[in-house]
Design a protein around this motif. Sequence first.
Motif, PDB file in Angstrom:
ATOM      1  N   ALA A  31     -63.004 -21.534  10.361  1.00 51.45           N
ATOM      2  CA  ALA A  31     -63.125 -20.534  11.415  1.00 51.45           C
ATOM      3  C   ALA A  31     -64.109 -21.050  12.451  1.00 51.45           C
ATOM      4  CB  ALA A  31     -63.602 -19.199  10.845  1.00 51.45           C
ATOM      5  N   THR A  38     -63.560 -15.651  17.433  1.00 52.22           N
ATOM      6  CA  THR A  38     -63.339 -16.500  16.262  1.00 52.22           C
ATOM      7  C   THR A  38     -61.857 -16.789  16.106  1.00 52.22           C
ATOM      8  OG1 THR A  38     -65.271 -15.607  15.137  1.00 52.22           O
ATOM      9  CG2 THR A  38     -63.632 -16.691  13.773  1.00 52.22           C
ATOM     10  N   LEU A  40     -58.991 -19.155  13.726  1.00 47.24           N
ATOM     11  CA  LEU A  40     -58.757 -19.970  12.533  1.00 47.24           C
ATOM     12  C   LEU A  40     -58.139 -21.285  12.991  1.00 47.24           C
ATOM     13  CD1 LEU A  40     -57.380 -17.260  10.060  1.00 47.24           C
ATOM     14  CD2 LEU A  40     -59.705 -18.127  10.283  1.00 47.24           C
ATOM     15  N   PRO A  53     -53.243 -15.340   7.258  1.00 50.33           N
ATOM     16  CA  PRO A  53     -53.955 -14.775   8.414  1.00 50.33           C
ATOM     17  C   PRO A  53     -53.359 -13.411   8.745  1.00 50.33           C
ATOM     18  CG  PRO A  53     -53.362 -17.068   8.802  1.00 50.33           C
ATOM     19  CD  PRO A  53     -52.642 -16.647   7.555  1.00 50.33           C
ATOM     20  N   ALA A  66     -64.013 -11.659  15.608  1.00 48.26           N
ATOM     21  CA  ALA A  66     -63.907 -12.051  14.202  1.00 48.26           C
ATOM     22  C   ALA A  66     -62.474 -12.442  13.874  1.00 48.26           C
ATOM     23  CB  ALA A  66     -64.366 -10.917  13.295  1.00 48.26           C
ATOM     24  N   ALA A  67     -62.296 -13.064  12.710  1.00 50.85           N
ATOM     25  CA  ALA A  67     -60.981 -13.412  12.183  1.00 50.85           C
ATOM     26  C   ALA A  67     -60.859 -12.838  10.781  1.00 50.85           C
ATOM     27  CB  ALA A  67     -60.785 -14.924  12.161  1.00 50.85           C
ATOM     28  N   HIS A  68     -59.624 -12.585  10.363  1.00 52.82           N
ATOM     29  CA  HIS A  68     -59.354 -11.949   9.075  1.00 52.82           C
ATOM     30  C   HIS A  68     -58.245 -12.715   8.375  1.00 52.82           C
ATOM     31  CE1 HIS A  68     -57.980  -8.038   6.808  1.00 52.82           C
ATOM     32  NE2 HIS A  68     -58.426  -8.987   6.003  1.00 52.82           N
ATOM     33  N   CYS A  69     -58.506 -13.098   7.116  1.00 57.15           N
ATOM     34  CA  CYS A  69     -57.512 -13.833   6.334  1.00 57.15           C
ATOM     35  C   CYS A  69     -57.502 -13.290   4.918  1.00 57.15           C
ATOM     36  CB  CYS A  69     -57.831 -15.323   6.330  1.00 57.15           C
ATOM     37  SG  CYS A  69     -56.591 -16.355   5.497  1.00 57.15           S
ATOM     38  N   VAL A  90     -67.208 -21.799   8.014  1.00 51.09           N
ATOM     39  CA  VAL A  90     -67.440 -20.885   9.135  1.00 51.09           C
ATOM     40  C   VAL A  90     -68.415 -21.576  10.074  1.00 51.09           C
ATOM     41  CG1 VAL A  90     -68.245 -18.603   9.826  1.00 51.09           C
ATOM     42  CG2 VAL A  90     -67.067 -18.888   7.637  1.00 51.09           C
ATOM     43  N   LEU A  96     -65.876 -14.390   9.798  1.00 54.53           N
ATOM     44  CA  LEU A  96     -64.643 -14.447   9.021  1.00 54.53           C
ATOM     45  C   LEU A  96     -64.691 -13.422   7.903  1.00 54.53           C
ATOM     46  CD1 LEU A  96     -61.947 -15.783   8.185  1.00 54.53           C
ATOM     47  CD2 LEU A  96     -63.287 -17.441   6.871  1.00 54.53           C
ATOM     48  N   LEU A  98     -62.716 -12.439   4.546  1.00 53.49           N
ATOM     49  CA  LEU A  98     -61.750 -12.869   3.533  1.00 53.49           C
ATOM     50  C   LEU A  98     -61.505 -11.727   2.561  1.00 53.49           C
ATOM     51  CD1 LEU A  98     -62.792 -16.515   2.533  1.00 53.49           C
ATOM     52  CD2 LEU A  98     -60.773 -15.806   3.811  1.00 53.49           C
ATOM     53  N   LEU A 130     -69.903 -14.794   7.029  1.00 57.57           N
ATOM     54  CA  LEU A 130     -68.792 -14.811   6.079  1.00 57.57           C
ATOM     55  C   LEU A 130     -68.871 -13.560   5.233  1.00 57.57           C
ATOM     56  CD1 LEU A 130     -66.419 -16.085   4.534  1.00 57.57           C
ATOM     57  CD2 LEU A 130     -68.090 -17.313   3.135  1.00 57.57           C
TER      58      LEU A 130
END
Length: 684
Positions: A31, A38, A40, A53, A66-69, A90, A96, A98, A130
């Motif tokens: 990330a 952010t 991926l 993702p 932010a990113a979400h996976c 990260v 990120l 998770l 994270l």
Amino acid sequence: PRWWCVSPPSPPKVLLTTYMAARRGLGRITAACEAGVTRLTRVAHRAPCRLLPMADGAAAAAGAGAAHCAIGGYGGGLLGGDVVELEVEVEAGAALLLTTQASTKVYRTKRDGIAATQSLNATVDDGGLLVLAPDPVVPYESAAYEQRQRFMLSPAASLVAVDWVGAGRVSRGERWAFSHFASRNEVLRRPEAGAAPAKAVAVDAMRLSGGAGLLGLDLGRVEYDTVVSVLCSGEEAAPVAERLRMLSSALAHRRVGQRPGVLRAALVEEVSEPAAAAARALLGNVVVGVGVAQGSAAPKGGGGSGGGAGAGALDVVIARLAAEHAEDVFRLLHFAMAPLAPRLGASPYGLRIHADVAALCPIKAGAAAAAAAAAPPPPTTEAARATSSLAAPLAPALSIARGLSIRAPGGNGWVPVQRAISAAAGLPPGEEAPPPPPLALSPRQRARMAHLSDATLPTGGFAHSGGLEAASQLGLLGGGDEAVRRFTRAATHSTATLLAPFAAGACSLFSSPVGKEGPSPAQWREWEALDTALHAQLSANGPARRASAEQGRALSRVGAVWLRQEAAARDLCAAFGDRGANPNRAPHGATMLGALCALLGLPPQVAAEVIAYTTARDVLSAAVRLNLVGPLAAVEMQADVAEEAAAAAAVAAQRGVANAASSAPLLEAMHPCHDLLDRRIFRT
């Protein structure tokens, strides 16, 4: 199939085969922060691991930067022999989240007893966040699962990581019926360029097996069916740590009700109304204990179990929860992690909350009883005797195989040699190396062992209750002698499996006679590394960490007096008192005990057994002083508990420091609550 031959020091030779085709799954996530958002930049995976993702809510997450996976799989769960390796990076300024698709099911192992394993290695750069918010791991009956998670943090990084395990398919009568579950979480600070390798600031480790009774998860006639650890570090995690601390106080206040003088008034008064409301809305019993690992060179405070993550750049807060119902855990985690929503664009566990008020659904009548009736009968005495007759001659091979692995057929994954030998010999899945044979001690060694275990040795053990006082005052223990027996059994077994590897390791380190010049620099470094590792592992339990430091310093004074006729050993004992990992430089009790055993000419197994015996003795002494059990009943309990714990300690010592772990999560959650009590007889 491939064949291997393992030759023990004495015949017979053992031929073994593995016929397991392990699946090795890989996952890689990076990330990166680009213009405040952010992204991926790398997502790669191989079955049985799958990375997803998340598209739902992606706009909100991106708007928050932010990113979400989600971590998932291609099947319904993990099978015995599956290996999943995750690497997460990260970068600076990135955030990120998770999660998992659902709970992680772990199916029963095959006859080979090989566990499903999962590892996660994460690095977080300065300014990065994270958040690991999975659903629980649910091991089915006879399943085996091992997990290691390692978080490398830069000084200005932030982390919130959740690790939890459920009891299994409870409605089918599979409550805590798995073969074994092992989890280890390590938080490390990234060293500067050219500095020494990173050391763990905090370690949270559990090793569960043996059913609810041995795990201490049925105290007070309450069936706790889920166990959780939450690790928080960094500025952005500080509000989560503060909410967890408030929940600990609010839940303790919920248990004691209006009884005056039980909890410290200042702690009750500072509990916020939202935390109190969250505690009142729960379906069943929940216990939350909070500890702080202070990794700075000069930590603030006295090592109590409260406090927030913002006290220093190196602080790591570890909260342990034990609950009757998973629904309560979802609600508490959602409440605790709500401050992260603006940063993440989503509230962790928000999608798991479907109603403002929850109620229990009645389980179909007789379902659990029918499942229990359908379970296979326990092995007969003859079968058990046959197993023992197989285990004894295999002890040398299992001993030399400890810590070694062999490549599985096809090159996929590694098989622990101990487990492969046991499977080839027909031992039950998951069975470990048998305890070593009884020691042949000289009369002098026996006298020294007895003196080391004697109640008159002034080590301060009787000033500590091992969490029994907190359990009693908070109403978690239940009544009667059997409740005390259950608590003592779980506490002694857990302490032995955690501390015995450190005591045995320190004893082995100084097993060679110490000359007039004292230990070599390498020996000092190794002993200090042992003590530092134990300090990190006790970080989640402030009272236990303080008790360990006090007894370690007392043992160093005792050793200096005991060995006053031997100048080198006397001076060495005094030197130990200034080389510990605690803020006041006191050594921990287990590492000091191991070193003292070596100076007394006692083998490592004695150090492990003394840990087990003295733990049972101290807890039962506290029970007598708290008027929970009579002195004569305590004698019988100690004889029953100490022998079993000594065998567990001997096996744990063989596993080594890398696998040291506690085994009573409910007790680990309630012990930090000792610092919430207003009136206390015992120091911890």
